[in-house]
Design a protein around this motif. Structure first.
Motif, PDB file in Angstrom:
ATOM      1  N   ASP A 227      33.291  27.328  67.188  1.00  0.00           N
ATOM      2  CA  ASP A 227      34.645  26.874  67.506  1.00  0.00           C
ATOM      3  C   ASP A 227      34.770  25.382  67.189  1.00  0.00           C
ATOM      4  O   ASP A 227      34.168  24.541  67.867  1.00  0.00           O
ATOM      5  N   THR A 228      35.571  25.046  66.200  1.00  0.00           N
ATOM      6  CA  THR A 228      35.691  23.640  65.803  1.00  0.00           C
ATOM      7  C   THR A 228      36.373  22.794  66.875  1.00  0.00           C
ATOM      8  O   THR A 228      36.132  21.590  66.960  1.00  0.00           O
ATOM      9  N   GLY A 229      37.212  23.402  67.690  1.00  0.00           N
ATOM     10  CA  GLY A 229      37.830  22.662  68.791  1.00  0.00           C
ATOM     11  C   GLY A 229      36.788  22.199  69.790  1.00  0.00           C
ATOM     12  O   GLY A 229      36.814  21.050  70.268  1.00  0.00           O
ATOM     13  N   LYS A 230      35.848  23.078  70.112  1.00  0.00           N
ATOM     14  CA  LYS A 230      34.779  22.729  71.034  1.00  0.00           C
ATOM     15  C   LYS A 230      33.843  21.698  70.399  1.00  0.00           C
ATOM     16  O   LYS A 230      33.399  20.745  71.062  1.00  0.00           O
ATOM     17  N   LEU A 231      33.562  21.882  69.110  1.00  0.00           N
ATOM     18  CA  LEU A 231      32.720  20.923  68.417  1.00  0.00           C
ATOM     19  C   LEU A 231      33.372  19.538  68.406  1.00  0.00           C
ATOM     20  O   LEU A 231      32.705  18.526  68.654  1.00  0.00           O
ATOM     21  N   GLN A 232      34.672  19.494  68.161  1.00  0.00           N
ATOM     22  CA  GLN A 232      35.365  18.207  68.149  1.00  0.00           C
ATOM     23  C   GLN A 232      35.352  17.551  69.525  1.00  0.00           C
ATOM     24  O   GLN A 232      35.279  16.321  69.625  1.00  0.00           O
ATOM     25  N   SER A 233      35.390  18.367  70.583  1.00  0.00           N
ATOM     26  CA  SER A 233      35.321  17.784  71.924  1.00  0.00           C
ATOM     27  C   SER A 233      33.979  17.099  72.135  1.00  0.00           C
ATOM     28  O   SER A 233      33.912  16.023  72.746  1.00  0.00           O
ATOM     29  N   TYR A 234      32.910  17.708  71.657  1.00  0.00           N
ATOM     30  CA  TYR A 234      31.595  17.061  71.754  1.00  0.00           C
ATOM     31  C   TYR A 234      31.562  15.772  70.941  1.00  0.00           C
ATOM     32  O   TYR A 234      31.070  14.726  71.416  1.00  0.00           O
ATOM     33  N   ILE A 235      32.085  15.829  69.730  1.00  0.00           N
ATOM     34  CA  ILE A 235      32.074  14.651  68.863  1.00  0.00           C
ATOM     35  C   ILE A 235      32.847  13.499  69.504  1.00  0.00           C
ATOM     36  O   ILE A 235      32.371  12.356  69.530  1.00  0.00           O
TER      37      ILE A 235
ATOM     38  N   LYS B  39      32.131  15.280  79.307  1.00  0.00           N
ATOM     39  CA  LYS B  39      31.384  14.069  79.650  1.00  0.00           C
ATOM     40  C   LYS B  39      30.090  14.057  78.838  1.00  0.00           C
ATOM     41  O   LYS B  39      29.616  15.116  78.391  1.00  0.00           O
ATOM     42  N   THR B  40      29.517  12.873  78.703  1.00  0.00           N
ATOM     43  CA  THR B  40      28.191  12.818  78.083  1.00  0.00           C
ATOM     44  C   THR B  40      27.181  13.586  78.925  1.00  0.00           C
ATOM     45  O   THR B  40      26.303  14.275  78.394  1.00  0.00           O
ATOM     46  N   ASP B  41      27.301  13.463  80.241  1.00  0.00           N
ATOM     47  CA  ASP B  41      26.432  14.160  81.193  1.00  0.00           C
ATOM     48  C   ASP B  41      27.031  13.959  82.564  1.00  0.00           C
ATOM     49  O   ASP B  41      27.850  13.049  82.771  1.00  0.00           O
ATOM     50  N   ALA B  42      26.650  14.784  83.526  1.00  0.00           N
ATOM     51  CA  ALA B  42      27.252  14.722  84.861  1.00  0.00           C
ATOM     52  C   ALA B  42      27.031  13.366  85.520  1.00  0.00           C
ATOM     53  O   ALA B  42      27.915  12.841  86.202  1.00  0.00           O
ATOM     54  N   GLY B  43      25.849  12.778  85.301  1.00  0.00           N
ATOM     55  CA  GLY B  43      25.550  11.493  85.918  1.00  0.00           C
ATOM     56  C   GLY B  43      25.980  10.293  85.108  1.00  0.00           C
ATOM     57  O   GLY B  43      25.818   9.156  85.551  1.00  0.00           O
ATOM     58  N   ARG B  44      26.490  10.548  83.915  1.00  0.00           N
ATOM     59  CA  ARG B  44      26.964   9.504  82.994  1.00  0.00           C
ATOM     60  C   ARG B  44      25.896   8.439  82.717  1.00  0.00           C
ATOM     61  O   ARG B  44      26.201   7.253  82.575  1.00  0.00           O
ATOM     62  N   SER B  45      24.659   8.878  82.610  1.00  0.00           N
ATOM     63  CA  SER B  45      23.572   7.926  82.319  1.00  0.00           C
ATOM     64  C   SER B  45      22.960   8.157  80.941  1.00  0.00           C
ATOM     65  O   SER B  45      22.021   7.440  80.564  1.00  0.00           O
ATOM     66  N   LEU B  46      23.447   9.155  80.206  1.00  0.00           N
ATOM     67  CA  LEU B  46      22.799   9.549  78.948  1.00  0.00           C
ATOM     68  C   LEU B  46      22.616   8.367  78.008  1.00  0.00           C
ATOM     69  O   LEU B  46      21.513   8.114  77.510  1.00  0.00           O
ATOM     70  N   ILE B  47      23.685   7.647  77.742  1.00  0.00           N
ATOM     71  CA  ILE B  47      23.601   6.548  76.778  1.00  0.00           C
ATOM     72  C   ILE B  47      22.667   5.463  77.279  1.00  0.00           C
ATOM     73  O   ILE B  47      21.839   4.932  76.528  1.00  0.00           O
ATOM     74  N   ASN B  48      22.762   5.141  78.545  1.00  0.00           N
ATOM     75  CA  ASN B  48      21.898   4.101  79.091  1.00  0.00           C
ATOM     76  C   ASN B  48      20.429   4.532  79.087  1.00  0.00           C
ATOM     77  O   ASN B  48      19.528   3.718  78.823  1.00  0.00           O
ATOM     78  N   ASP B  49      20.173   5.808  79.363  1.00  0.00           N
ATOM     79  CA  ASP B  49      18.804   6.320  79.298  1.00  0.00           C
ATOM     80  C   ASP B  49      18.242   6.188  77.887  1.00  0.00           C
ATOM     81  O   ASP B  49      17.095   5.756  77.695  1.00  0.00           O
TER      82      ASP B  49
ATOM     83  N   LEU C  56      26.685  27.005  60.044  1.00  0.00           N
ATOM     84  CA  LEU C  56      25.704  25.975  60.353  1.00  0.00           C
ATOM     85  C   LEU C  56      25.937  24.717  59.512  1.00  0.00           C
ATOM     86  O   LEU C  56      25.772  23.589  60.000  1.00  0.00           O
ATOM     87  N   GLN C  57      26.331  24.904  58.272  1.00  0.00           N
ATOM     88  CA  GLN C  57      26.631  23.750  57.421  1.00  0.00           C
ATOM     89  C   GLN C  57      27.826  22.967  57.953  1.00  0.00           C
ATOM     90  O   GLN C  57      27.816  21.727  57.948  1.00  0.00           O
ATOM     91  N   ARG C  58      28.836  23.664  58.423  1.00  0.00           N
ATOM     92  CA  ARG C  58      29.997  22.981  59.005  1.00  0.00           C
ATOM     93  C   ARG C  58      29.573  22.208  60.254  1.00  0.00           C
ATOM     94  O   ARG C  58      29.989  21.058  60.468  1.00  0.00           O
ATOM     95  N   PHE C  59      28.746  22.828  61.085  1.00  0.00           N
ATOM     96  CA  PHE C  59      28.234  22.191  62.307  1.00  0.00           C
ATOM     97  C   PHE C  59      27.525  20.876  61.970  1.00  0.00           C
ATOM     98  O   PHE C  59      27.735  19.843  62.616  1.00  0.00           O
ATOM     99  N   VAL C  60      26.696  20.903  60.941  1.00  0.00           N
ATOM    100  CA  VAL C  60      25.980  19.695  60.513  1.00  0.00           C
ATOM    101  C   VAL C  60      26.939  18.696  59.893  1.00  0.00           C
ATOM    102  O   VAL C  60      26.905  17.496  60.198  1.00  0.00           O
ATOM    103  N   ASN C  61      27.803  19.171  59.013  1.00  0.00           N
ATOM    104  CA  ASN C  61      28.721  18.296  58.282  1.00  0.00           C
ATOM    105  C   ASN C  61      29.625  17.495  59.206  1.00  0.00           C
ATOM    106  O   ASN C  61      29.803  16.282  59.027  1.00  0.00           O
ATOM    107  N   TRP C  62      30.180  18.129  60.208  1.00  0.00           N
ATOM    108  CA  TRP C  62      31.110  17.433  61.100  1.00  0.00           C
ATOM    109  C   TRP C  62      30.392  16.351  61.905  1.00  0.00           C
ATOM    110  O   TRP C  62      30.926  15.251  62.099  1.00  0.00           O
ATOM    111  N   GLN C  63      29.204  16.646  62.379  1.00  0.00           N
ATOM    112  CA  GLN C  63      28.484  15.648  63.170  1.00  0.00           C
ATOM    113  C   GLN C  63      27.956  14.516  62.293  1.00  0.00           C
ATOM    114  O   GLN C  63      28.018  13.335  62.675  1.00  0.00           O
ATOM    115  N   ALA C  64      27.430  14.863  61.121  1.00  0.00           N
ATOM    116  CA  ALA C  64      26.957  13.825  60.208  1.00  0.00           C
ATOM    117  C   ALA C  64      28.101  12.903  59.803  1.00  0.00           C
ATOM    118  O   ALA C  64      27.924  11.674  59.718  1.00  0.00           O
TER     119      ALA C  64
END
Length: 375
Positions: free
Chosen positions: A151-159, A103-113, A222-230
């Protein structure tokens, strides 16, 4: 005739949008907005309640104070602010016990905040740059950030679950200046790592101070971490501004024996994502024993770094024998595209306002550019 008038209306509206209130973009080493060169004069907030400003309806607790800073930035003639979001994942996004994001956050207000903060910033003509993560410390919740880096699987879940929905929801907000993937990742980098690949070799960082929060990750990780999110950000929103807050020019200047760890080549070759590059560079600088080191932007013109994108001096404070007004002035006239002093909640907030006031109303198109613009 009615059809022609309707088409004409939309053409005029499009032209007006191109002239007033358009997005920030880059042209070579400069920021541009509405056809004018602009300079980002502002500050770091960077938080009011560390890791608890956004998400889980927490913005309600800090709203008045955060919006007061926006008003004071505007009154001082500033136009931009850098604020932190996840940090090490203390309260957002929401992690399962196995390290995956659900989830974005437990209260699901992150984007609205975040949207509410952007609306408040727009009303005060302030652009907001959201810093997602922090590598300058290693605290109890670091295992969450560690999972995303390792872990790219975990990173992809965040993305998929948090980042792309955030970008899609906020990309139309006029006050969104851009995204800062991580603050000072060099705090957790492994210095002295030898590699035949210059992008991964950190021998130049031996005894540099890098790794102060724990020597945990290679440059490649660290470069992979940045690259995937960018890549995710710029795929969802091709016009987005993306950066990384480097602790020192030793990490991204590529001069005096150091290598630019965040060059397009290094990020793409390490992460494999074609759009995962930065749109501007960001350098932090602090004095040691009263003096700035030889790579500090306050010892150099921006052109000295041989970078082909805008450079923002993303963190600094009055020290090293320079007044705060002189520091903002140096950034404006000596080849940089922005200056964000550290930081609003510190005791030196009035000092930073003095720095912003020094540039209030400047519009030298041959040097720094326009400071007072419409968001």
């Amino acid at each position: 005739m009615a059809v022609i008038n309707w088409i004409s209306f939309w053409l005029v509206l499009h032209l007006l949008n191109g002239c007033y209130g358009g997005r920030l973009y880059t042209s070579g080493k400069n920021f541009m907005k509405d056809g004018h060169r602009v300079f980002l004069s502002g500050t770091n907030l960077a938080w009011v309640n560390y890791a608890r400003d956004f998400g889980n309806n927490q913005y309600n607790n800090v709203k008045a104070q955060m919006e007061r800073y926006l008003s004071e930035i505007h009154a001082a003639g500033g136009n931009s602010i850098r604020v932190w979001v996840h940090i090490e994942g203390e309260t957002s996004p929401h992690f399962l016990s196995n390290g995956y994001v659900d989830k974005t956050d437990a209260g699901r207000s992150l984007i609205n905040d975040m949207r509410n903060f952007l609306h408040a910033a727009q009303a005060r003509n302030v652009l907001v740059f959201f810093t997602l993560w922090n590598g300058a410390v290693k605290q109890n919740t670091h295992w969450r950030l560690n999972g995303l880096i390792k872990d790219t699987g975990k990173l992809q879940s965040y993305i998929n679950i948090a980042l792309i929905p955030m970008v899609n929801a906020l990309k139309g907000e006029p006050a969104l200046g851009g995204w800062d993937i991580i603050n000072e990742a060099e705090g957790v980098i492994i210095p002295g790592h030898q590699s035949s690949n210059p992008c991964h070799d950190t021998t130049s960082l031996t005894n540099s101070g890098a790794g102060w929060a724990g020597q945990l990750y290679t440059a490649a990780e660290l470069q992979r971490f940045v690259n995937w999110q960018a890549d995710a950000i710029r795929t969802a929103d091709p016009g987005a501004m993306v950066t990384v807050g480097a602790w020192n020019a030793k990490a991204d200047a590529g001069i005096l024996g150091f290598h630019n760890l965040y060059s397009d080549h290094c990020l793409v070759s390490s992460g494999g994502k074609a759009h995962g590059t930065l749109t501007f560079f960001q350098v932090h600088t602090y004095a040691y024993q009263g003096k700035f080191d030889g790579l500090s932007p306050f010892e150099h013109h921006g052109n000295d770094y041989n970078l082909n994108k805008p450079i923002v001096i993303g963190e600094f404070r009055e020290e090293g024998g320079r007044s705060i007004s002189d520091m903002y002035n140096h950034a404006y006239y000596y080849g940089y595209s922005g200056a964000w002093g550290w930081q609003a909640i510190d005791n030196n907030w009035s000092n930073l306002q003095t720095g912003m006031r020094h540039l209030k109303g400047r519009n030298d198109q041959q040097k720094g550019g326009m400071v007072a613009f419409s968001v």
